[in-house]
Every structure is written in structure tokens, then in C-alpha cells.
Design an enzyme around this catalytic site. Sequence first.
Site, short mmCIF file in Angstrom:
data_model
loop_
_atom_site.label_atom_id
_atom_site.label_comp_id
_atom_site.label_asym_id
_atom_site.label_seq_id
_atom_site.Cartn_x
_atom_site.Cartn_y
_atom_site.Cartn_z
N LYS A 52 1.02 -1.17 -0.11
CA LYS A 52 -0.05 0.00 -0.13
C LYS A 52 0.84 1.43 -0.06
CE LYS A 52 -3.97 -2.35 2.09
NZ LYS A 52 -4.51 -2.95 3.22
N GLN A 96 -4.67 -2.16 9.81
CA GLN A 96 -4.50 -3.56 8.81
C GLN A 96 -4.91 -4.69 9.95
OE1 GLN A 96 -3.40 -3.92 5.81
NE2 GLN A 96 -3.92 -5.88 6.14
N ASP A 119 -11.36 2.80 4.32
CA ASP A 119 -11.70 1.27 4.24
C ASP A 119 -12.98 0.88 4.20
OD1 ASP A 119 -9.56 -0.47 3.75
OD2 ASP A 119 -9.25 -0.87 6.29
#
Length: 286
Positions: A52, A96, A119
Site C-alpha cells: 500500500k 491492518q 476502508d
Amino acid sequence: MTVLDGRSLARQIRARVATEAEALKRAAGVTPCLAAVLVGDDPASALYVRNKERECGRAGLTSRVLRLSRETTWDALRAELDRLGEDDAVHGILVQQPLPPQIPVDAVVTHTDPRKDVDGLHPLSGGLLLRGAPGFVPCTPLGVMALLRHYEIPLRGRRAVVVGRSALVGKPLALLLLAADATVTLCHSRTPDLGAVTREADIVCVAAGRAGLLTPDMVRPGAVVVDVGINRVDDHLVGDVAPGVAEVAGALSPVPGGIGPLTIAMLLANTLQAARRLTQGGDGPV
Ligand code: NAD
């Protein structure tokens, strides 16, 4: 059979994000910034976060990684999330997963600043999606929709079947397909005779995490098949779709090279949107 090439579309999206990020920088002096929080030392998570970071760099976005030890308490993580929420230089926050057992995942999701919820997992984002209002949508279902749009797959009035009902993929994808006027059926592990349902579909999206779940006899000839699954089998990455499906389907997204690259591309797009909303109060193209 058309191969739905996610890798090439991801490149195009990344290029568009780069152009738009540059325009935002010129107009408002702001460079979109993604902050990733990594708790613990899970090697797969570390790899995802590195990818990322790399993709942010390639699109002209900045990124920060907050690395916290596996012993981090929920109180300490909450304080970090507060700091990132208040930091004007940070536009997107992602934590994460998986997280160590002492960290309550649901609390992490609800405690992440919804203005920076790239997200798309915050309940506010979920509520907006349910109402069809603009908000953050999880990156993987956004990637699926971008792929279907790119290949001009008609959705209005078509039968779409989604296999998998997670909050991350299946449920938001079903809502997006519904918003695009498809007639949607959402299947899951308790659906009896899955094949009878998938055979009715013009579009089948499989996100179950079961290698080879969708076999050729479960697909109507000519149907569009999107394989979201990622499974490691004998050191290879495979999807949820069995190999023979390529002989029956009209179009199929491969694994790897299908939805995976698009998920990261949509994370960049969401980070750009977050930066625009925070600095200019609105959305723009990508
Ligand atoms: P999850 O485990 O949270 O959910 C899996 C869903 O599949 C559940 O709703 C379950 O009911 C359903 N399911 C399981 N077995 C089934 C069966 N035999 N028949 C019908 N339904 C069944 O997983 P998730 O987070 O939604 O991810 C699903 C898959 O997509 C995984 O392989 C994951 O690695 C992959 N994934 C890929 C990307 C990407 O970037 N390509 C992103 C996220 C997830």
C-alpha cells in the site's frame, strides 16, 4: 471468453488518481496522505502494508506507517487513532487486520474517524451505503464495480448472485449491484444447493475464500464471473473459481491479476476522495 483484466484497469485508475492528486496539490496545496496502522509482526500484514505504501508513492500520494508492538493495548491504540483523526495532514486511516486478541476489532472500526474511513468499514459509511448516499465504500467491492463498468457489463435488470456475506466484501457488493439496478441474490455458507442459485445468474461474484467453490456446472454458459477469492494452495494463489469455469463463462476475472490490484487502486481513490472532502468539502472525478 473475455478476461476481465484488473491489473491493466488498476494502472489506469492509479494514473487518474495521480493526475487528480496533482490537481488537488496545485489547487489547495494538499497532498493526500494515507496512514496505515500495523499492530504486531504478522508477515502477511507487513507485506500488504508495504504494498500500500509503494502504491501510494506511485500515485503521488504520501503515506505513513505506524508500527505498534503486538502487546499494544486497546487504550494505546485508541489514543493513536485519536491523534490520526485530529492530524490535518492525514486524510485516510486504515488499521491492518488481523489484530492481536486484546484489541476489539469492532471498537477499532467505530473509533476510526469516519471522515478518514478509507476502508469503508465504519458503521456511518455502512449506513450511507445502505441509503445509497455518498460515503466511503470498502475497496474490494468498489474494485468489482469498477471492473464491471470498465468492461461495460450491463447490470440494469440483470440477475446478479454474490457468494459470501462479509461486511468487507459480500454485503457491500450486493448493495452496490442493487444500486446499479441488478436483481441481487446474496448467498452464503448456509445456502442449500448453491449451484441452483448461481446457474440463474447473468453475473456471479464469488467471495467465499474457498478454492474451487464455483465449478463449471454452477455457471450458466456466457455468464460473467468475478472471482474475489484469494486462497493459497500448494504455494500458489488461486481464487474461488474452479479452472474449468473459463470454458463456460462469457467473461472471467483471473486470480491473480483480477480484483486484487483493483482493491489497492480503490484505496488510493478513496484516499484522494477523503483529502478532497476534508479540504474542499466535495468529491471529484476518478
Ligand atoms: P469471510 O471469511 O469474512 O467471508 C466469507 C463468506 O463466504 C462468508 O459470508 C461465508 O458465509 C461464505 N462462504 C464460506 N464458505 C461458503 C460456501 N461453501 N458456500 C457459500 N458461501 C460460503 O471472507 P471475506 O473477507 O469476505 O473474503 C472472501 C474472500 O475474498 C477471501 O478469499 C479473501 O482472501 C478474498 N478477498 C480478496 C480481496 C482482494 O483484494 N482480491 C479483498 C478481500 C478479500
